[in-house]
Write an enzyme that holds these catalytic residues in place. Structure first.
Site, PDB file in Angstrom:
ATOM      1  N   ASP A  15       0.808  -1.212   0.000  1.00  0.00           N
ATOM      2  CA  ASP A  15       0.000   0.000   0.000  1.00  0.00           C
ATOM      3  C   ASP A  15       0.842   1.263   0.000  1.00  0.00           C
ATOM      4  O   ASP A  15       0.641   2.171  -0.818  1.00  0.00           O
ATOM      5  CB  ASP A  15      -0.937   0.018   1.217  1.00  0.00           C
ATOM      6  CG  ASP A  15      -1.995  -1.066   1.152  1.00  0.00           C
ATOM      7  OD1 ASP A  15      -1.876  -1.968   0.296  1.00  0.00           O
ATOM      8  OD2 ASP A  15      -2.937  -1.018   1.951  1.00  0.00           O
ATOM      9  N   ARG A  95      -0.362   3.320  16.967  1.00  0.00           N
ATOM     10  CA  ARG A  95      -0.721   4.400  16.041  1.00  0.00           C
ATOM     11  C   ARG A  95      -0.496   5.804  16.589  1.00  0.00           C
ATOM     12  O   ARG A  95       0.021   6.668  15.881  1.00  0.00           O
ATOM     13  CB  ARG A  95      -2.172   4.241  15.578  1.00  0.00           C
ATOM     14  CG  ARG A  95      -2.468   2.971  14.780  1.00  0.00           C
ATOM     15  CD  ARG A  95      -1.349   2.562  13.888  1.00  0.00           C
ATOM     16  NE  ARG A  95      -1.718   1.519  12.944  1.00  0.00           N
ATOM     17  CZ  ARG A  95      -0.855   0.704  12.366  1.00  0.00           C
ATOM     18  NH1 ARG A  95       0.431   0.801  12.664  1.00  0.00           N
ATOM     19  NH2 ARG A  95      -1.254  -0.212  11.500  1.00  0.00           N
ATOM     20  N   ASP A 124      -7.647   2.405  11.698  1.00  0.00           N
ATOM     21  CA  ASP A 124      -6.385   3.134  11.733  1.00  0.00           C
ATOM     22  C   ASP A 124      -6.491   4.550  11.180  1.00  0.00           C
ATOM     23  O   ASP A 124      -5.781   5.445  11.628  1.00  0.00           O
ATOM     24  CB  ASP A 124      -5.312   2.356  10.979  1.00  0.00           C
ATOM     25  CG  ASP A 124      -4.741   1.214  11.807  1.00  0.00           C
ATOM     26  OD1 ASP A 124      -4.918   1.232  13.036  1.00  0.00           O
ATOM     27  OD2 ASP A 124      -4.122   0.309  11.222  1.00  0.00           O
ATOM     28  N   SER A 176      -3.379  -9.045   4.959  1.00  0.00           N
ATOM     29  CA  SER A 176      -2.936  -7.748   5.470  1.00  0.00           C
ATOM     30  C   SER A 176      -2.399  -7.977   6.872  1.00  0.00           C
ATOM     31  O   SER A 176      -3.099  -8.518   7.727  1.00  0.00           O
ATOM     32  CB  SER A 176      -4.105  -6.758   5.494  1.00  0.00           C
ATOM     33  OG  SER A 176      -3.713  -5.554   6.119  1.00  0.00           O
TER      34      SER A 176
END
Length: 411
Positions: A15, A95, A124, A176
């Site tokens: 990505d 994060r 996210d 993923s």
């Protein structure tokens, strides 16, 4: 004209590699790639080189493993925060730290925007953007998955091939994954159908429980004020301690969960998580709290733990409520010091012994043998007062029934 700069949260995966080139092709931005090392197993020199070869004008690799553990993992561990009774928040609390580093570099480089590879369907995007807004609301945010015309990872693979971008996955291996020193998650592929049993071949940190050793292993985990500091009597740095527990827990298949969870954005998702060392720490910490915390504090803290987990999961790390909860949690942890012995066996971990200099357990009071510290006759008065509301209600009930019965006999 001088081109504007954008900072990209970069991993070197499919990505973000595609996003780097897309930002350059679509907006003519100068892209600064930032890879934040939270303990994922990567060849960071290769990641940096790939970013530059793909078109980045500059590439950072920032090692924050120790900060991640001490400032994000340990506060969550002390809080006992587990999302929906299963998930140890491995992706969630990484994060805000990554966002913090992106903001610092964006400010240093004079970038006008920060871009990320989170999808428009996931959590996210909220965690990154809420954190960035809390730290610097003047930085523009770019989320390509919400605006470009690439609709799937298959489309991304095709875009990468067209633009000569080397990619680490194929259309046959399309899971993923997110990993750090705390855990690894697996989503997508055949996991999207909850009727499909996950394949043990996807594991990266652990062996399958059925393949674990037939002999149990033991480890003694030492805590100081709620923070793990030692294994089997030997003190370790935070990074080394979690690394060793990951190796031990992974070798015994500890910490594998397969769950369907409720995402913040309103949909359910299915994922497989491996958190070997973290599972050991949570179970050991919970056991030690049972020795050191009183009943009322333990009961109240359960609600705090649930709220804390919700805040972390939802990306609300940098909020006044989270700061206030930290103050409460820290006050409960001042006596959570001691050692817990953990038994590991084929996917399970159990606290089998514990000791603390602040233990509220007193053998003299609880013994079934003769003692000189507790008068059992005192229990009678306690029971009378404790049951007084029920006694009064029962008396009223009996009095009313007898009165009604008398009235019927008179009539």
């Amino acid at each position: 004209m001088k081109k504007e700069k954008v900072v990209l949260a970069y991993s070197g995966g499919l990505d973000t590699s595609v996003i780097l080139k897309w930002l350059e092709n679509t907006y003519q931005y100068e892209v600064i790639a930032v890879c934040v090392d939270v303990g994922q197993e990567e060849d960071f020199a290769a990641v940096k080189e790939k970013a530059l070869s793909t078109g980045a004008i500059k590439a950072y690799v920032v090692d924050v493993k120790e900060e991640f553990i001490t400032d994000y993992i340990y506060p969550t561990l002390k809080a006992g925060a587990v999302y929906e009774d299963d998930y140890l928040l491995g992706t969630s609390f990484a994060r805000p730290l990554i966002a913090k580093k992106l903001v610092e570099i964006a400010e240093k480089e004079g970038a006008i925007a920060i871009a990320h590879g989170a999808t428009g369907k996931g959590n996210d995007q909220v965690r990154f953007e809420a954190s960035i807004k809390a730290l610097n609301p003047y930085i523009k945010l770019i989320a390509p998955w919400r605006i470009w015309d690439l609709k799937s990872r298959e489309d991304c693979i095709d875009y990468a091939l067209k633009n000569n971008i080397p990619i680490p996955v194929t259309k046959k291996d399309i899971y993923s994954r997110d990993s750090n020193i705390w855990h690894i998650s697996h989503e997508g592929g055949n996991l999207e159908n909850p009727w499909n049993e996950h394949e043990t071949s996807i594991y990266k940190m652990s062996v399958a429980p059925e393949d674990a050793p037939d002999t149990p292993a033991y480890v003694e985990i030492g805590f100081e004020a709620g923070i793990p500091v030692a294994l089997d009597g030997v003190k370790y740095t935070p990074v080394d301690l979690i690394t060793k527990l990951n190796q031990l827990g992974g070798a015994h298949g500890v910490g594998i969960i397969d769950i369907v969870e409720n995402r913040l954005v309103g949909m359910k998702s299915r994922g497989v998580y491996e958190t070997p060392g973290g599972t050991l720490l949570f179970e050991a910490h919970k056991s030690l709290e049972k020795l050191a915390l009183d009943r009322a504090t333990t009961s109240f803290k359960k609600g705090i733990s649930e709220k804390y987990a919700q805040l972390v999961y939802d990306g609300l790390w940098f909020t006044p409520l989270k700061e206030a909860l930290d103050q409460f949690v820290d006050s409960t942890q001042q006596y959570v010091t001691g050692v817990v012995k953990m038994k590991l066996y084929k996917g399970t971990c159990t606290a089998v012994a514990s000791t603390s200099p602040y233990s509220l357990y007193n053998e003299e009071f609880v013994t079934f043998g003769e003692d000189d510290v507790y008068n059992q006759k005192d229990a009678e008065g306690f029971i009378n007062l404790f049951a007084l509301p029920m006694t009064i209600r029962s008396l009223m009930k009996f009095d009313k029934e007898n009165k009604d019965k008398t009235n019927k006999q008179v009539i």
